[in-house]
Design an enzyme around this catalytic site. Sequence first.
Site, PDB file in Angstrom:
ATOM      1  N   HIS A  97      93.081 -49.658  46.353  1.00 36.33           N
ATOM      2  CA  HIS A  97      93.628 -48.991  45.174  1.00 36.33           C
ATOM      3  C   HIS A  97      93.389 -47.482  45.161  1.00 36.33           C
ATOM      4  O   HIS A  97      93.958 -46.777  44.313  1.00 36.33           O
ATOM      5  CB  HIS A  97      93.070 -49.625  43.894  1.00 36.33           C
ATOM      6  CG  HIS A  97      94.046 -49.660  42.778  1.00 36.33           C
ATOM      7  ND1 HIS A  97      93.871 -50.393  41.631  1.00 36.33           N
ATOM      8  CD2 HIS A  97      95.248 -49.041  42.604  1.00 36.33           C
ATOM      9  CE1 HIS A  97      94.899 -50.232  40.817  1.00 36.33           C
ATOM     10  NE2 HIS A  97      95.745 -49.410  41.388  1.00 36.33           N
ATOM     11  N   ASP A 124      94.609 -54.124  36.067  1.00 35.11           N
ATOM     12  CA  ASP A 124      93.437 -54.159  36.942  1.00 35.11           C
ATOM     13  C   ASP A 124      92.283 -54.856  36.235  1.00 35.11           C
ATOM     14  O   ASP A 124      92.177 -54.800  34.999  1.00 35.11           O
ATOM     15  CB  ASP A 124      93.037 -52.718  37.286  1.00 35.11           C
ATOM     16  CG  ASP A 124      92.234 -52.584  38.560  1.00 35.11           C
ATOM     17  OD1 ASP A 124      91.500 -53.530  38.916  1.00 35.11           O
ATOM     18  OD2 ASP A 124      92.319 -51.521  39.202  1.00 35.11           O
ATOM     19  N   HIS A 126      89.337 -53.757  37.000  1.00 37.78           N
ATOM     20  CA  HIS A 126      88.358 -52.668  37.024  1.00 37.78           C
ATOM     21  C   HIS A 126      88.963 -51.399  36.428  1.00 37.78           C
ATOM     22  O   HIS A 126      90.163 -51.161  36.546  1.00 37.78           O
ATOM     23  CB  HIS A 126      87.917 -52.391  38.463  1.00 37.78           C
ATOM     24  CG  HIS A 126      87.415 -53.600  39.186  1.00 37.78           C
ATOM     25  ND1 HIS A 126      88.257 -54.454  39.871  1.00 37.78           N
ATOM     26  CD2 HIS A 126      86.166 -54.096  39.318  1.00 37.78           C
ATOM     27  CE1 HIS A 126      87.539 -55.433  40.407  1.00 37.78           C
ATOM     28  NE2 HIS A 126      86.274 -55.252  40.083  1.00 37.78           N
ATOM     29  N   ASP A 128      88.199 -48.254  37.375  1.00 41.89           N
ATOM     30  CA  ASP A 128      88.443 -47.284  38.443  1.00 41.89           C
ATOM     31  C   ASP A 128      88.269 -45.845  37.978  1.00 41.89           C
ATOM     32  O   ASP A 128      88.996 -44.942  38.411  1.00 41.89           O
ATOM     33  CB  ASP A 128      89.850 -47.472  39.038  1.00 41.89           C
ATOM     34  CG  ASP A 128      89.997 -48.786  39.795  1.00 41.89           C
ATOM     35  OD1 ASP A 128      88.972 -49.432  40.066  1.00 41.89           O
ATOM     36  OD2 ASP A 128      91.143 -49.163  40.102  1.00 41.89           O
ATOM     37  N   HIS A 141      87.942 -46.832  46.064  1.00 43.91           N
ATOM     38  CA  HIS A 141      88.938 -47.574  45.290  1.00 43.91           C
ATOM     39  C   HIS A 141      88.490 -47.738  43.840  1.00 43.91           C
ATOM     40  O   HIS A 141      89.268 -48.202  43.008  1.00 43.91           O
ATOM     41  CB  HIS A 141      89.280 -48.921  45.935  1.00 43.91           C
ATOM     42  CG  HIS A 141      88.194 -49.953  45.912  1.00 43.91           C
ATOM     43  ND1 HIS A 141      88.429 -51.268  46.246  1.00 43.91           N
ATOM     44  CD2 HIS A 141      86.876 -49.878  45.611  1.00 43.91           C
ATOM     45  CE1 HIS A 141      87.303 -51.960  46.155  1.00 43.91           C
ATOM     46  NE2 HIS A 141      86.352 -51.134  45.776  1.00 43.91           N
ATOM     47  N   ASP A 227      97.008 -53.938  40.543  1.00 44.96           N
ATOM     48  CA  ASP A 227      95.938 -54.433  41.404  1.00 44.96           C
ATOM     49  C   ASP A 227      95.929 -55.949  41.263  1.00 44.96           C
ATOM     50  O   ASP A 227      95.806 -56.470  40.150  1.00 44.96           O
ATOM     51  CB  ASP A 227      94.607 -53.827  40.965  1.00 44.96           C
ATOM     52  CG  ASP A 227      93.456 -54.165  41.896  1.00 44.96           C
ATOM     53  OD1 ASP A 227      93.381 -55.318  42.361  1.00 44.96           O
ATOM     54  OD2 ASP A 227      92.604 -53.289  42.132  1.00 44.96           O
ATOM     55  N   ASP A 229      93.784 -58.074  41.684  1.00 43.35           N
ATOM     56  CA  ASP A 229      92.614 -58.672  41.022  1.00 43.35           C
ATOM     57  C   ASP A 229      92.717 -58.628  39.496  1.00 43.35           C
ATOM     58  O   ASP A 229      91.829 -59.127  38.792  1.00 43.35           O
ATOM     59  CB  ASP A 229      91.303 -58.077  41.526  1.00 43.35           C
ATOM     60  CG  ASP A 229      91.040 -56.637  41.084  1.00 43.35           C
ATOM     61  OD1 ASP A 229      91.562 -56.199  40.051  1.00 43.35           O
ATOM     62  OD2 ASP A 229      90.290 -55.940  41.799  1.00 43.35           O
ATOM     63  N   GLU A 272      95.507 -54.081  46.807  1.00 38.15           N
ATOM     64  CA  GLU A 272      94.277 -54.877  46.994  1.00 38.15           C
ATOM     65  C   GLU A 272      94.511 -56.324  47.403  1.00 38.15           C
ATOM     66  O   GLU A 272      93.584 -57.138  47.351  1.00 38.15           O
ATOM     67  CB  GLU A 272      93.390 -54.824  45.731  1.00 38.15           C
ATOM     68  CG  GLU A 272      92.891 -53.442  45.367  1.00 38.15           C
ATOM     69  CD  GLU A 272      91.684 -52.972  46.190  1.00 38.15           C
ATOM     70  OE1 GLU A 272      91.179 -53.761  47.016  1.00 38.15           O
ATOM     71  OE2 GLU A 272      91.273 -51.809  46.010  1.00 38.15           O
TER      72      GLU A 272
END
Length: 306
Positions: A97, A124, A126, A128, A141, A227, A229, A272
């Site tokens: 990412h 996402d 996360h 980030d 990332h 992303d 995830d 990702e």
Amino acid sequence: MKPVTLIGAPTDVGAGTRGCSMGPEALRVAGLAQALARNNLQVEDAGNLVGPANPGQPPQDGMRHLDEVVAWNRAVYDACLGTLQAGRLPLLMGGDHCLAIGSVSAAARHCRDTGKTLMVLWLDAHADANIGTTTPTGNMHGMPVACLCGHGPAPLTTLAGPAPAVARSAIRQIGIRSVDAEEKRRLHELQLAVYDMRYIDENGMRHTMQQALAGIDAQTHLHVSFDVDFLDCVIAPGVGTTVPGGPTYRETQLCMEMIADTGRLASLDVMELNPACDVRNQTGQLAVDLVESLFGKSTLWRPPPA
């Protein structure tokens, strides 16, 4: 919908777990180009960008592989900006990412050149938003949002010109459920619009997306940075940083269909995807299914919202 150009960025220089460098090919094997063509889109595959290999070195000044991350993001920036200037929609196939620094910076530059207003949906697990002094790992990332907001190494924050590349108010994060201790403070300072999993649990995906898409209009350039995830790892194991408790399949389908309903999607990242962590490419196939919905696939024909 504009014609689509697939751009592969096969690198994991910004990640802690190796393997997402194989993500572009996994998306191709899962039939991404064919799926988009089924939805009456003109699709070209521009192949893969070329950049430095992953040196596997420890962090320096809190950041791993900074030189390699800069080189890859310059390549992504040039490819995505050129695609936008040609009147096409760039679909960046990651890769980790950190590459969104280049793709979103390209969208920001294109918006300045064309008078459009940029909106970024960051799907996402996360946030980030780390920087070198807050990250517990040094993996870059986990830093693209911070860089896009002007916090990070100058070669990354100024890809599109003077920093920041993106106004904080333009970024809306959805599905967040893993935030590092110091990163929480940074998110509060940045005052980003963050619709975390608690918000989705309490309000539902429909209301969440209505809030996240508020203000979109005919002058909006909508960039979606997806992303993989973002999804619950029960249905999407093929990522390097799994976090339980993400959106379900149906919640994510609704998210994608509501984005498609706006008719403003103009650039896209799919990031990702890690075949080394997957089971017979099921996450790659799921990602392709969801991207189809993002481009307008639905169970029934529905007229565009007023």
